[in-house]
Design an enzyme around this catalytic site. Sequence first.
Site, PDB file in Angstrom:
ATOM      1  N   ASP A   1       1.399  26.811 -21.609  1.00  0.00           N
ATOM      2  CA  ASP A   1       0.532  25.863 -21.968  1.00  0.00           C
ATOM      3  C   ASP A   1       1.366  24.480 -21.608  1.00  0.00           C
ATOM      4  O   ASP A   1       2.222  24.442 -21.948  1.00  0.00           O
ATOM      5  CB  ASP A   1      -0.038  25.868 -23.408  1.00  0.00           C
ATOM      6  CG  ASP A   1      -1.145  24.852 -23.613  1.00  0.00           C
ATOM      7  OD1 ASP A   1      -1.983  24.708 -22.828  1.00  0.00           O
ATOM      8  OD2 ASP A   1      -0.996  24.138 -24.515  1.00  0.00           O
TER       9      ASP A   1
ATOM     10  N   ASP B   1     -10.707  25.061 -23.135  1.00  0.00           N
ATOM     11  CA  ASP B   1     -11.007  23.490 -23.187  1.00  0.00           C
ATOM     12  C   ASP B   1     -12.315  22.849 -22.547  1.00  0.00           C
ATOM     13  O   ASP B   1     -12.519  21.785 -22.802  1.00  0.00           O
ATOM     14  CB  ASP B   1      -9.812  22.764 -22.762  1.00  0.00           C
ATOM     15  CG  ASP B   1      -8.653  22.879 -23.916  1.00  0.00           C
ATOM     16  OD1 ASP B   1      -8.933  22.886 -25.321  1.00  0.00           O
ATOM     17  OD2 ASP B   1      -7.341  22.681 -23.502  1.00  0.00           O
TER      18      ASP B   1
ATOM     19  N   GLU C   1       0.669  26.420 -16.695  1.00  0.00           N
ATOM     20  CA  GLU C   1      -0.421  25.603 -16.646  1.00  0.00           C
ATOM     21  C   GLU C   1      -0.189  24.205 -16.125  1.00  0.00           C
ATOM     22  O   GLU C   1       0.339  23.286 -17.120  1.00  0.00           O
ATOM     23  CB  GLU C   1      -1.070  25.489 -18.134  1.00  0.00           C
ATOM     24  CG  GLU C   1      -2.369  24.836 -18.267  1.00  0.00           C
ATOM     25  CD  GLU C   1      -2.471  23.554 -18.961  1.00  0.00           C
ATOM     26  OE1 GLU C   1      -2.698  22.527 -18.064  1.00  0.00           O
ATOM     27  OE2 GLU C   1      -1.963  23.480 -19.989  1.00  0.00           O
TER      28      GLU C   1
END
Length: 492
Positions: A284, A378, A330
């Site tokens: 992430d 998200d 990411e």
Amino acid sequence: MAAASDRSSGVLLHVSSLPGPYGIGDLGPEARRWIDWLAGSGTRFWQVLPLGPPGAGNSPYSSYYSHAGSPDLISPDDLIDEGLLSRNEVKPLDAGTTVSYELARAAKMRWLEQALGGLRGEARKEFNEFREDNRDWLGPYERFMAIKDMTGGVAWTKWPAAVFSHDEIGERAAVHALGQYVFVRQLSRLREYAADRGVEIIGDVPLYVAADSVDVWQRPELFTVGTDGEPTHVAGVPPDDYSATGQRWGSPLYRWHIHEAEDFAWWSDRLARFFQHADVLRIDHFIGLVRYFDIPADLPTNKGKWRPGPGRAFFDSVLGRLDEPRLILEDLGIVTSRVKRLRKELGFPGMVVLQDLLASRRRPRIEKNRIAYTGTHDNDTAAGRFLNADSTYRRRALRFTGGVEGSFAWDLVTRCWESPARVAIAPMQDLLGLDSSARMNYPSTPEGNWEWRLGADDAGELLASRLGELNRETGRSHRRNASAELTGRHAF
């Protein structure tokens, strides 16, 4: 089109979102049925969110410990099958259709207490051996959680000194240790079940850790915290596509010079633990390893500054200690040339989110060494984003999909699957065409997130057949061992 073995697909669905009678999805029978559903549709990957014990706001990205698994996700049914609980001790919870964290957590801790009280013979011996073999990480965790229980959940920086006796802590700590023992066993069996059916699990590694965590409690010198343990500088991002005012995550930053002096050993241990939970890991906020946004804790978000991260040195050190790690980087947000260059040098796939492409003025372009998503945890759902968008977004979206408003979500899934990307992934909400009420997370909103759950009949034969047909038509259909020859960083 690339060979079928070089193309595959996946579905994003957190374990907590699975159906079931205990207030939250778990690692038991419904997880196995879900894996069967994926395998039956020729889908290779199941992507989950971080599996650690969630902290503030029940966020899986703000866990109490990097090394631990969430006891919220253990299966009471599997405990019954193992003889650690009896059926009359476990009753379904009247929890509604969304995740009920408080109700589920209280019930599962109660069931763990009952299971611990009945632990005898060989089962007790195996549990004791587990505690001894894992005491380097388990010892701090069980003590941390025991004291947190006894203080009513307050942060470790507010704990009173020398209030609890060793016996009091020890009794409560054993319950938390049992939770980890059960979690490890159940997840290990589930991974074996998935592997037997050709399904692989993509896990998620948050870049930062929570301030109220075992990580910071045990090694405060690795983080930007003061002598009182409170963060002096915190993580976040300036305004971007996800937030017009920027995001303030509240996690302490890393003192990278200390990590580098220790040859990034803390990070190597952390990633090794995450690889015990999954076959592939998504890192992430990868861009934060190249440069990160530093916000002084006593100043507004817009007073933050960009700082250089460890970059290539981090990966040169960490990757050498992992056995052919399979990573997804990411690289969303403000992507600089340094970020692009490092990802290219490393060779791991980055991400592209179709919703974000449609919201920009750039022509949608998807490279092969990418993982293409219709959306992430998200984002709004594809249907919700479309319904709430302005006319410009809608025109671009329909021009890209070549479809009509009523079928936009599935049309976007189809374009994602047709793309050159190695792997195409959609949240389950997009496969179902659900609106904004099924959204998983609103960034920078501390409450009311992570609660969506799949309905008991949502993952049905009709949808599996439709997804299976799409997988076959786009060369993404996967069957057991179809890609066994692919290893290393390009094994997607």
